[in-house]
Scaffold this active site. Structure first.
Site, PDB file in Angstrom:
ATOM      1  N   ARG A 205      -1.635   2.808 -10.796  1.00 42.60           N
ATOM      2  CA  ARG A 205      -1.719   2.087  -9.519  1.00 42.60           C
ATOM      3  C   ARG A 205      -3.159   1.623  -9.307  1.00 42.60           C
ATOM      4  O   ARG A 205      -4.071   2.462  -9.244  1.00 42.60           O
ATOM      5  CB  ARG A 205      -1.331   2.995  -8.351  1.00 42.60           C
ATOM      6  N   GLU A 207      -4.893   1.040  -6.898  1.00 43.86           N
ATOM      7  CA  GLU A 207      -5.232   1.123  -5.471  1.00 43.86           C
ATOM      8  C   GLU A 207      -6.593   1.793  -5.323  1.00 43.86           C
ATOM      9  O   GLU A 207      -6.865   2.808  -5.942  1.00 43.86           O
ATOM     10  CB  GLU A 207      -4.140   1.827  -4.660  1.00 43.86           C
ATOM     11  N   GLU A 353       3.419  13.928   1.724  1.00 51.22           N
ATOM     12  CA  GLU A 353       4.551  13.354   0.987  1.00 51.22           C
ATOM     13  C   GLU A 353       4.386  13.666  -0.495  1.00 51.22           C
ATOM     14  O   GLU A 353       3.335  13.411  -1.072  1.00 51.22           O
ATOM     15  CB  GLU A 353       4.545  11.831   1.186  1.00 51.22           C
ATOM     16  N   SER A 356       9.291  10.008  -2.880  1.00 50.92           N
ATOM     17  CA  SER A 356      10.036   8.953  -2.192  1.00 50.92           C
ATOM     18  C   SER A 356      11.342   8.758  -2.936  1.00 50.92           C
ATOM     19  O   SER A 356      11.355   8.820  -4.166  1.00 50.92           O
ATOM     20  CB  SER A 356       9.290   7.625  -2.249  1.00 50.92           C
ATOM     21  N   ARG A 404       0.447  16.114  -7.097  1.00 54.83           N
ATOM     22  CA  ARG A 404       0.509  16.401  -5.651  1.00 54.83           C
ATOM     23  C   ARG A 404       1.247  17.705  -5.413  1.00 54.83           C
ATOM     24  O   ARG A 404       0.853  18.525  -4.585  1.00 54.83           O
ATOM     25  CB  ARG A 404       1.247  15.283  -4.911  1.00 54.83           C
TER      26      ARG A 404
HETATM   27  P1  ATP Z   1       1.549   7.107  -0.615  1.00 49.30           P
HETATM   28  O1  ATP Z   1       2.194   6.526   0.599  1.00 49.30           O
HETATM   29  O2  ATP Z   1       1.166   8.539  -0.455  1.00 49.30           O
HETATM   30  O3  ATP Z   1       0.439   6.245  -1.159  1.00 49.30           O
HETATM   31  P2  ATP Z   1       3.630   5.857  -2.075  1.00 49.30           P
HETATM   32  O4  ATP Z   1       4.598   5.673  -0.960  1.00 49.30           O
HETATM   33  O5  ATP Z   1       2.828   4.694  -2.554  1.00 49.30           O
HETATM   34  O6  ATP Z   1       2.642   7.106  -1.746  1.00 49.30           O
HETATM   35  P3  ATP Z   1       5.667   6.020  -4.014  1.00 49.30           P
HETATM   36  O7  ATP Z   1       5.427   4.654  -4.572  1.00 49.30           O
HETATM   37  O8  ATP Z   1       6.813   6.214  -3.157  1.00 49.30           O
HETATM   38  O9  ATP Z   1       4.355   6.521  -3.298  1.00 49.30           O
HETATM   39  O10 ATP Z   1       5.645   7.050  -5.232  1.00 49.30           O
HETATM   40  C1  ATP Z   1       6.421   8.230  -5.269  1.00 49.30           C
HETATM   41  C2  ATP Z   1       5.552   9.460  -5.416  1.00 49.30           C
HETATM   42  O11 ATP Z   1       4.607   9.294  -6.472  1.00 49.30           O
HETATM   43  C3  ATP Z   1       4.692   9.774  -4.192  1.00 49.30           C
HETATM   44  O12 ATP Z   1       5.424  10.505  -3.256  1.00 49.30           O
HETATM   45  C4  ATP Z   1       3.573  10.578  -4.794  1.00 49.30           C
HETATM   46  O13 ATP Z   1       3.940  11.933  -4.986  1.00 49.30           O
HETATM   47  C5  ATP Z   1       3.391   9.942  -6.146  1.00 49.30           C
HETATM   48  N1  ATP Z   1       2.309   8.957  -6.097  1.00 49.30           N
HETATM   49  C6  ATP Z   1       2.381   7.679  -5.699  1.00 49.30           C
HETATM   50  N2  ATP Z   1       1.209   7.046  -5.792  1.00 49.30           N
HETATM   51  C7  ATP Z   1       0.346   7.978  -6.285  1.00 49.30           C
HETATM   52  C8  ATP Z   1      -1.027   7.938  -6.619  1.00 49.30           C
HETATM   53  N3  ATP Z   1      -1.750   6.840  -6.483  1.00 49.30           N
HETATM   54  N4  ATP Z   1      -1.590   9.073  -7.094  1.00 49.30           N
HETATM   55  C9  ATP Z   1      -0.867  10.185  -7.247  1.00 49.30           C
HETATM   56  N5  ATP Z   1       0.447  10.292  -6.953  1.00 49.30           N
HETATM   57  C10 ATP Z   1       1.047   9.199  -6.476  1.00 49.30           C
END
Ligand code: ATP
Length: 430
Positions: A205, A207, A353, A356, A404
Site C-alpha cells: 500500500r 499510503e 480494526e 475487513s 496488527r
Molecule cells: P485502515 O482503515 O486501518 O487503514 P483498511 O480499511 O485500509 O485499514 P483493508 O483494506 O480493509 O484495510 O484491509 C484489511 C486488513 O488488512 C486491515 O483490517 C488491516 O488489518 C490490514 N491492513 C490494511 N492496510 C494495512 C497497512 N497499511 N499496514 C498493515 N496492515 C494493513
C-alpha cells in the site's frame, strides 16, 4: 558429531553445542562464558592452566561472537543457570564479533536500522515463533474445512481497491502495479468453483501513514468462501479460524508468553458480538459523548466501542456490521432493505480494526453499475468483470493484517515490533 540444543543436554553425556557468547569473563585463572542458543543458556567453564590452546583462541573474543564446543555438562550446585556447568574438551571460534553498534537503550529507529541485532535481544524470536503458530492455527482451520490455499500474483495490471495507494512499476515498458490485496483473484477462484480459498501473503500500500498500525508492505491473511446466505456466514467462518489460531498459541506458548510479555491468551466464551455500524455510532455518542465520523469508524470510535463491548459482553472482539456503501469498496453487496448500506463488516480487537470483510456483489450487471457509481473507469475493470459473466456463486470473504493481530496479542506498541522487517514511507532498509 551432530549439534545438541542446550535444552536437550543430558549431564555427563558428551555433546556438541553451538551458540552465541552472551557474556564472557576472563579473570586470572579461569574463563567463564554464558553460551546462548535458541533454546536456552548454559555456563561454560575453562581452566586456563589445563587449556592453554582454548585460552589463546578466546583471547580477543567478546560477547556476541559465535563458538562451537564439545564436552560434557556436569551437575553443579554453584551454578544458578539450570544447575549445570559445561567443561569443553574442544572449542572452535566460528565468528568473532565487533562491539555492537546499538545498546539496549537505542531508539526504535536505531533498533530497526540494525534489526538483525535488535532481534537477538532477549526473547524476541518468541514474537516470530508465536507468529508461526498463529498462521499455522489459521492454516490448519482452513485446511480442515476443505479450503484451498492459493498464491495470487503480486504484480497486476489493475489496482484491486481503486484509489491512488498503489505502487506503480515499469513492466517491460507497460505500467503495472504491486497488489494491494488478493481481492480480485480470490473472487476469480470463486468463479472457478474452488468453493473456499485462502492466502497468507505480502501486500503493498503506497499510503504515507506514520501510525503504529500501517506499513507499506504487510502480510495479510485472506479468505473467500462461496454459496453463502449473507456476510454473517463469513463472520462465522472467520470466528472459527481465529478461535483455532488463538487456542494453538495458548497451547504452544502460554508459559513463555506470561514470562516474557506478561500476556495471557483470552479466548472469549461468548460469540463475538455483532453491532450494526449506525447502532455503534449511537452507542459511542450516548455512552461516551463522542461524535464519530458518519460514514466510517475513526480510531477513537474503534477504541470506545471496544471498551463498551468489553464491559458489556466481556469480549475483546466485536464485529461492526453494515457500513455505508459510501465508505466501502465497489464490490461490497448492498443491503436489500437499505441500499445505502452494504453487507460489510470490520472486526475490531482490543481497540483497533484487524479485519475487513463483506459479502461481495456477484451479479454482473449490478457489479457493473456499482463500478460506475464509484466513479471508477469501467475500462480498467473489464478483465475483472469477466469473472462474473459465465456463472458465479454468491460469495464473501475477509482480509486480516497479521502484524496488527500479533501486536495486539503480545501487547506490542506498534506493528513495527511485530513485523520481521518493517517497510514504511521512510523505511526501506535493511
Ligand atoms: P485502515 O482503515 O486501518 O487503514 P483498511 O480499511 O485500509 O485499514 P483493508 O483494506 O480493509 O484495510 O484491509 C484489511 C486488513 O488488512 C486491515 O483490517 C488491516 O488489518 C490490514 N491492513 C490494511 N492496510 C494495512 C497497512 N497499511 N499496514 C498493515 N496492515 C494493513
Amino acid at each position: 558429531m551432530k549439534r545438541t540444543y542446550i535444552k536437550d543436554i543430558v549431564p555427563e553425556t558428551e555433546v556438541k553445542l553451538s551458540g552465541w557468547i552472551e557474556r564472557i569473563r576472563n579473570p586470572k585463572n579461569m574463563i567463564f562464558i554464558v553460551l546462548k542458543d535458541i533454546t536456552g543458556q548454559i555456563q561454560i567453564t575453562i581452566d586456563k592452566a589445563t587449556n592453554p590452546e582454548m585460552t589463546e583462541k578466546l583471547s580477543n573474543v567478546i560477547a556476541n561472537s559465535v563458538i562451537t564446543v564439545t564436552g560434557k555438562a556436569v551437575l553443579s550446585e554453584y551454578v544458578k543457570m539450570g544447575g549445570i556447568e559445561f567443561f569443553p574438551t574442544t572449542l572452535t571460534v566460528d565468528s568473532i564479533a565487533d562491539a555492537l553498534p546499538i545498546t539496549k537503550e537505542a531508539s526504535l529507529d536505531q533498533r530497526l536500522n540494525h534489526r538483525w541485532i535488535d532481534l537477538r535481544d532477549g526473547n524476541k524470536s518468541l514474537i516470530f515463533r508465536v507468529n508461526t503458530t498463529l498462521e499455522k492455527g489459521i492454516r490448519d482451520y482452513m485446511i480442515s474445512t476443505g479450503a484451498i490455499e492459493i498464491h495470487t500474483p503480486k504484480i497486476t495490471i489493475q489496482s484491486s481497491e481503486g484509489g491512488s495507494e498503489v505502487f506503480k512499476l515499469d513492466y517491460f515498458g507497460q505500467p503495472a502495479y504491486l497488489t494491494q490485496s488478493p481481492q480480485l483473484y480470490k473472487q476469480m477462484a470463486m468463479a472457478s468453483g474452488f468453493d473456499k480459498v485462502f492466502e497468507i501473503g505480502d501486500y503493498f500500500r503506497a499510503e504515507s501513514s506514520f501510525t503504529n498500525r500501517h506499513a507499506t508492505e504487510f502480510i495479510g491473511f485472506d479468505f473467500e468462501i462461496s454459496h453463502i446466505e449473507s456476510h454473517h456466514d463469513v463472520m462465522d467462518y472467520l470466528e472459527g479460524a481465529l478461535r483455532n489460531a488463538l487456542q494453538a498459541v495458548k497451547d504452544a506458548h502460554s508459559t513463555e508468553l506470561k514470562e516474557t510479555f506478561d500476556v495471557e491468551i483470552d479466548i472469549p466464551e461468548c460469540d463475538f458480538p455483532r453491532i450494526p455500524f449506525h447502532e455503534a455510532l449511537d452507542i459511542v455518542e450516548k455512552e461516551y459523548g463522542y461524535k464519530g465520523e458518519k460514514v466510517d469508524f475513526d480510531p477513537e470510535s474503534e477504541k470506545l466501542i471496544c471498551q463498551y463491548v468489553k464491559e458489556k459482553y466481556n469480549s475483546d472482539f466485536v464485529y461492526i456490521t453494515e457500513y455505508p456503501f459510501e465508505a466501502r469498496a465497489f464490490y461490497s453487496m448492498k443491503c436489500e432493505d437499505n441500499p445505502k448500506l452494504c453487507k460489510s463488516f470490520d472486526l475490531l480487537w482490543k481497540g483497533i480494526e484487524i479485519t475487513s470483510g463483506a459479502q461481495r456483489e456477484h451479479r454482473y450487471e449490478v457489479l457493473k453499475a456499482q463500478i460506475a457509481e464509484k466513479g471508477i473507469d469501467p475500462a480498467i475493470m473489464n478483465d475483472y468483470l469477466e469473472f462474473f459473466r459465465y456463472g458465479c456463486p454468491t460469495h464473501g470473504g475477509i482480509g486480516l493484517g497479521i502484524a496488527r493481530m500479533l501486536a495486539k496479542l503480545l501487547n506490542l506498541p506498534t506493528i513495527k515490533e511485530a513485523t520481521y522487517i518493517f517497510r514504511g514511507p521512510n523505511r526501506i532498509t535493511p
